[in-house]
Scaffold this motif. Structure first.
Motif, short mmCIF file in Angstrom:
data_model
loop_
_atom_site.label_atom_id
_atom_site.label_comp_id
_atom_site.label_asym_id
_atom_site.label_seq_id
_atom_site.Cartn_x
_atom_site.Cartn_y
_atom_site.Cartn_z
N ASP A 95 10.77 -0.04 9.53
CA ASP A 95 9.44 -0.63 9.69
C ASP A 95 8.56 -0.19 8.53
O ASP A 95 7.81 0.79 8.63
CB ASP A 95 8.82 -0.19 11.02
N PRO A 96 8.64 -0.88 7.40
CA PRO A 96 7.94 -0.44 6.19
C PRO A 96 6.42 -0.46 6.30
O PRO A 96 5.74 0.10 5.45
CB PRO A 96 8.42 -1.42 5.12
N GLU A 97 5.87 -1.10 7.33
CA GLU A 97 4.42 -1.14 7.49
C GLU A 97 3.89 -0.05 8.41
O GLU A 97 2.68 0.06 8.58
CB GLU A 97 4.00 -2.52 8.03
N SER A 186 3.08 -11.79 4.54
CA SER A 186 4.33 -11.04 4.42
C SER A 186 4.34 -9.83 5.36
O SER A 186 5.37 -9.49 5.94
CB SER A 186 4.54 -10.57 2.98
N ARG A 187 3.18 -9.20 5.55
CA ARG A 187 3.12 -8.06 6.47
C ARG A 187 3.33 -8.52 7.91
O ARG A 187 4.03 -7.87 8.69
CB ARG A 187 1.77 -7.36 6.34
N ARG A 190 6.99 -9.18 8.40
CA ARG A 190 7.77 -7.94 8.52
C ARG A 190 7.63 -7.35 9.92
O ARG A 190 8.60 -6.87 10.51
CB ARG A 190 7.34 -6.93 7.45
N ARG A 191 6.41 -7.38 10.44
CA ARG A 191 6.20 -6.90 11.81
C ARG A 191 6.99 -7.74 12.80
O ARG A 191 7.60 -7.23 13.73
CB ARG A 191 4.72 -6.96 12.16
N TYR A 193 9.72 -9.63 12.27
CA TYR A 193 11.17 -9.48 12.15
C TYR A 193 11.67 -8.12 12.64
O TYR A 193 12.85 -7.98 12.96
CB TYR A 193 11.60 -9.70 10.70
N ALA A 194 10.78 -7.13 12.70
CA ALA A 194 11.17 -5.81 13.18
C ALA A 194 11.04 -5.67 14.69
O ALA A 194 11.45 -4.66 15.26
CB ALA A 194 10.34 -4.72 12.50
#
Length: 294
Positions: A95-97, A186-187, A190-191, A193-194
């Motif tokens: 979770d890169p965010e 994009s953020r 990402r949320r 898809y995680a």
């Protein structure tokens, strides 16, 4: 000089551990659960409080204890930060965010190499203090100019490695409501898809990219095409944008009838969704959404 450097680590580590413990208990996470987000939701808060308790205990022992008990506290502190390095590396991939949660909700900046390097540096600092015959309190009461110089250099390095020093003043000065906050698409993706909700519905989705995206208050809605039981469906995900741990919700709607056939979370029954022009994937701003959240 080497002994002075080693001795300086004791008060530094004690203060940082105490601040971390206070942050985890007093400042509720806001997108900053850190490695706790890798755990099941029901145990995240208890695990954070337990970690805070361990940090506080180590802080007290680093200050008060010498000899075998002091070395045990220093070894435990080194192990704690070593485990933190591994956990942050895993969190950054998953979770890169997500913020590191090092100081509770104050550590909401996404985990980066600075945060990981800081944990590694503190692990090394704790290991370097092993074998010292003095306690942190003795070091503090006998502080010299050389200790102060070492402390100044170390604080400067820690400052460079601490995104909280930039994030905290920025949050105080610019508290933009989530309804108006600019959040990159994009953020949001990402949320999404995680999230567990995405993985539960990934087999239904047939389009590689969203066919429509829009915002409503603190939510961004992302619509994909899909098929369910040989019927065309719209799969709509609602993703929070307010920085809190994302609770993603979803609704699957039959394209032909406009009737919801499945839901995941508190998403109300919508009318038939508006069709986007061919190839349109851009965020369409804060226009009225065809899916309302209750």
């Amino acid at each position: 000089m080497i002994d002075v450097i080693r001795e300086t680590q004791l008060p530094v580590l004690a203060v940082l551990l105490l601040l971390a413990a206070v942050g985890k208990t007093a400042v509720r996470p806001s997108g900053a659960e850190g490695p706790m987000s890798l755990l099941p939701a029901r145990v995240r808060r208890p695990a954070a409080l337990a970690t805070a308790g361990v940090e506080a205990a180590f802080a007290v022992l680093l200050v008060a204890a010498a000899g075998p008990l002091g070395d045990a506290a220093r070894a435990g502190t080194a192990a704690l930060f070593g485990v933190a390095v591994l956990a942050l590396l895993r969190l950054r991939r998953r979770d890169p965010e997500q913020g590191c949660g090092c100081f509770g909700g104050l550590s909401s900046t996404p985990v980066g190499w600075r945060t990981i390097a800081r944990a590694g540096l503190l692990a090394a600092a704790a290991a370097a203090a092993l074998g010292l015959p003095v306690s942190g309190l003795a070091v503090a009461t006998g502080f010299t100019a050389t200790h102060a110089a070492v402390l100044a250099v170390e604080l400067a390095v820690l400052g460079v490695l601490s995104p909280e020093l930039v994030e905290i003043p920025r949050r105080v000065r610019h508290r933009v409501p989530c309804e108006l906050r600019e959040v990159p698409l994009s953020r949001t993706l990402r949320r999404l898809y995680a999230s567990d909700v995405w993985h539960m519905n990934a087999e239904v989705v047939t389009t590689a990219e969203p066919v429509d995206v829009w915002r409503q208050e603190c939510l961004r809605f992302v619509r994909f095409g899909g098929r369910r039981q040989d019927r065309a469906v719209d799969v709509v995900f609602a993703v929070p944008m307010d920085g809190r741990p994302p609770v993603v919700r979803a609704l699957i709607v039959d394209v032909e009838t406009g009737v919801p056939v499945a839901s995941f979370g508190a998403v109300a029954d919508p009318p038939r969704p508006r069709r986007a022009p061919e190839g349109e994937t851009a965020d369409s701003g804060r226009r009225p959404a065809p899916y309302e959240v209750v």
